[in-house]
Design a protein around this motif. Sequence first.
Motif, PDB file in Angstrom:
ATOM      1  N   GLY A 177     -12.650 -14.373   9.296  1.00 10.21           N
ATOM      2  CA  GLY A 177     -12.556 -14.911  10.644  1.00 10.21           C
ATOM      3  C   GLY A 177     -12.317 -16.406  10.709  1.00 10.21           C
ATOM      4  O   GLY A 177     -12.087 -16.942  11.804  1.00 10.21           O
ATOM      5  N   ALA A 178     -12.330 -17.094   9.565  1.00 12.26           N
ATOM      6  CA  ALA A 178     -12.161 -18.546   9.561  1.00 12.26           C
ATOM      7  C   ALA A 178     -10.714 -18.983   9.393  1.00 12.26           C
ATOM      8  O   ALA A 178     -10.437 -20.183   9.376  1.00 12.26           O
ATOM      9  CB  ALA A 178     -13.007 -19.162   8.455  1.00 12.26           C
ATOM     10  N   SER A 179      -9.784 -18.036   9.278  1.00 10.40           N
ATOM     11  CA  SER A 179      -8.399 -18.415   8.991  1.00 10.40           C
ATOM     12  C   SER A 179      -7.823 -19.349  10.049  1.00 10.40           C
ATOM     13  O   SER A 179      -7.057 -20.271   9.733  1.00 10.40           O
ATOM     14  CB  SER A 179      -7.521 -17.167   8.849  1.00 10.40           C
ATOM     15  OG  SER A 179      -7.545 -16.390  10.029  1.00 10.40           O
ATOM     16  N   GLY A 180      -8.213 -19.143  11.318  1.00  8.60           N
ATOM     17  CA  GLY A 180      -7.697 -20.004  12.377  1.00  8.60           C
ATOM     18  C   GLY A 180      -8.094 -21.454  12.207  1.00  8.60           C
ATOM     19  O   GLY A 180      -7.388 -22.374  12.653  1.00  8.60           O
ATOM     20  N   MET A 181      -9.217 -21.704  11.541  1.00 13.01           N
ATOM     21  CA  MET A 181      -9.695 -23.062  11.330  1.00 13.01           C
ATOM     22  C   MET A 181      -8.898 -23.793  10.260  1.00 13.01           C
ATOM     23  O   MET A 181      -8.800 -25.030  10.271  1.00 13.01           O
ATOM     24  CB  MET A 181     -11.179 -23.053  10.930  1.00 13.01           C
ATOM     25  CG  MET A 181     -12.122 -22.568  12.004  1.00 13.01           C
ATOM     26  SD  MET A 181     -13.850 -22.668  11.468  1.00 13.01           S
ATOM     27  CE  MET A 181     -14.023 -24.434  11.191  1.00 13.01           C
ATOM     28  N   PHE A 182      -8.317 -23.029   9.322  1.00 14.55           N
ATOM     29  CA  PHE A 182      -7.676 -23.663   8.177  1.00 14.55           C
ATOM     30  C   PHE A 182      -6.147 -23.542   8.181  1.00 14.55           C
ATOM     31  O   PHE A 182      -5.483 -24.210   7.386  1.00 14.55           O
ATOM     32  CB  PHE A 182      -8.242 -23.070   6.880  1.00 14.55           C
ATOM     33  CG  PHE A 182      -9.706 -23.331   6.707  1.00 14.55           C
ATOM     34  CD1 PHE A 182     -10.158 -24.583   6.304  1.00 14.55           C
ATOM     35  CD2 PHE A 182     -10.644 -22.350   6.958  1.00 14.55           C
ATOM     36  CE1 PHE A 182     -11.512 -24.837   6.150  1.00 14.55           C
ATOM     37  CE2 PHE A 182     -12.002 -22.596   6.816  1.00 14.55           C
ATOM     38  CZ  PHE A 182     -12.437 -23.849   6.407  1.00 14.55           C
ATOM     39  N   LEU A 183      -5.605 -22.724   9.044  1.00 12.62           N
ATOM     40  CA  LEU A 183      -4.149 -22.558   9.074  1.00 12.62           C
ATOM     41  C   LEU A 183      -3.438 -23.881   9.348  1.00 12.62           C
ATOM     42  O   LEU A 183      -2.336 -24.114   8.834  1.00 12.62           O
ATOM     43  CB  LEU A 183      -3.754 -21.522  10.127  1.00 12.62           C
ATOM     44  CG  LEU A 183      -3.766 -20.064   9.653  1.00 12.62           C
ATOM     45  CD1 LEU A 183      -3.619 -19.125  10.848  1.00 12.62           C
ATOM     46  CD2 LEU A 183      -2.631 -19.826   8.655  1.00 12.62           C
ATOM     47  N   GLY A 184      -4.056 -24.739  10.159  1.00 15.37           N
ATOM     48  CA  GLY A 184      -3.429 -26.019  10.479  1.00 15.37           C
ATOM     49  C   GLY A 184      -3.230 -26.908   9.269  1.00 15.37           C
ATOM     50  O   GLY A 184      -2.405 -27.830   9.300  1.00 15.37           O
ATOM     51  N   LYS A 185      -3.968 -26.651   8.187  1.00 14.46           N
ATOM     52  CA  LYS A 185      -3.834 -27.424   6.962  1.00 14.46           C
ATOM     53  C   LYS A 185      -2.765 -26.854   6.033  1.00 14.46           C
ATOM     54  O   LYS A 185      -2.475 -27.454   4.988  1.00 14.46           O
ATOM     55  CB  LYS A 185      -5.170 -27.445   6.208  1.00 14.46           C
ATOM     56  CG  LYS A 185      -6.321 -28.079   6.972  1.00 14.46           C
ATOM     57  CD  LYS A 185      -7.574 -28.081   6.117  1.00 14.46           C
ATOM     58  CE  LYS A 185      -8.744 -28.736   6.853  1.00 14.46           C
ATOM     59  NZ  LYS A 185      -9.961 -28.811   6.009  1.00 14.46           N
ATOM     60  N   CYS A 186      -2.225 -25.692   6.394  1.00 14.95           N
ATOM     61  CA  CYS A 186      -1.353 -24.951   5.483  1.00 14.95           C
ATOM     62  C   CYS A 186       0.127 -25.146   5.795  1.00 14.95           C
ATOM     63  O   CYS A 186       0.530 -25.248   6.957  1.00 14.95           O
ATOM     64  CB  CYS A 186      -1.687 -23.455   5.530  1.00 14.95           C
ATOM     65  SG  CYS A 186      -3.377 -23.083   5.017  1.00 14.95           S
ATOM     66  N   ASP A 187       0.916 -25.169   4.732  1.00 17.39           N
ATOM     67  CA  ASP A 187       2.371 -25.252   4.883  1.00 17.39           C
ATOM     68  C   ASP A 187       2.972 -23.879   5.162  1.00 17.39           C
ATOM     69  O   ASP A 187       4.040 -23.773   5.758  1.00 17.39           O
ATOM     70  CB  ASP A 187       2.994 -25.826   3.604  1.00 17.39           C
ATOM     71  CG  ASP A 187       2.540 -27.243   3.340  1.00 17.39           C
ATOM     72  OD1 ASP A 187       2.912 -28.133   4.118  1.00 17.39           O
ATOM     73  OD2 ASP A 187       1.780 -27.446   2.368  1.00 17.39           O
ATOM     74  N   ARG A 188       2.285 -22.852   4.708  1.00 15.19           N
ATOM     75  CA  ARG A 188       2.768 -21.487   4.940  1.00 15.19           C
ATOM     76  C   ARG A 188       1.673 -20.477   4.650  1.00 15.19           C
ATOM     77  O   ARG A 188       0.695 -20.793   3.964  1.00 15.19           O
ATOM     78  CB  ARG A 188       3.992 -21.167   4.072  1.00 15.19           C
ATOM     79  CG  ARG A 188       3.727 -21.020   2.576  1.00 15.19           C
ATOM     80  CD  ARG A 188       4.982 -20.576   1.833  1.00 15.19           C
ATOM     81  NE  ARG A 188       6.047 -21.562   1.966  1.00 15.19           N
ATOM     82  CZ  ARG A 188       7.135 -21.361   2.733  1.00 15.19           C
ATOM     83  NH1 ARG A 188       7.277 -20.231   3.405  1.00 15.19           N
ATOM     84  NH2 ARG A 188       8.069 -22.277   2.789  1.00 15.19           N
TER      85      ARG A 188
END
Length: 282
Positions: A177-188
């Motif tokens: 459930g935490a993916s939304g918190m870290f997607l902004g740090k990801c290139d893909r």
Amino acid sequence: MIDETIEEIREMQTHSSSVVAVKATRSLAELTDRDYATVEEFERDLERNVSALKRANPSHASLYNALQDVLRTVLGATDSFEEARELTLDTIDRVVESVEMGKRRAAQNAAGALEDGDTFLTHDYSSTVMEAVELAVADGAELTAYVTEARPRFLGRKFARELAAIDGVEPHLMVDGASGMFLGKCDRVIIGMDCIVDETLYNRVGTFPLAATANRLGVPITVVGSSAKIVDSGFRFENEIRSPSEVMLEPVEGIELENPAYDSTPVELIDQVITDEGVVEF
């Protein structure tokens, strides 16, 4: 060996669909060690065991395609059991090589999508994605990875542990459930696939909300897998409903426990699908 392979597939002890296809195909060699009075008797046994292996996990397109290839090649092609035996063994070798080569080439193509300094997020466990990461690092890339646990069987933990053993990769393990918190740090986002049927991606449950969130945030999504997993006809995906005990060990009155193995994601949410044949457009 066939019975053990069927049980292993049912219990999901083998996680990669490509590995499942290879194990199932190789298990058919057991039939060539048996004695058959006629080639027809052998073919009937081959059909029966292929059907049993398919039923062990009807969601795996690569399993279906590999076993169908064996049947198409062997049935009605010979006049004696000895001829059928040799043809079956040769076909098993060819099909296994094709599956493994397709997976290897898909990983090689996907490695080019991972650039030095990239941060990516992945879900579940994909041996093809793992190989792509290994190839990218071997080519000099340093990567940061965010990995979901992939509950309830926590397959992402296995992925994170293997990433931690690779010099050049900095892995982060997180709850689903935490993916939304870290997607902004990801290139893909880069994930594997169980299959794509009728422009729908079927993959480990949790893929759809991850893809929808990434799409909303503008993070590109790359799906990696053999072209054999993209099916136009002849295969009907059947979701697997896992045991409720994986979610809650003790039975609870008044609660319906839901534990589907896969969910469906429209391919319109995906930016690219990389296979052994290159980038597939939808």
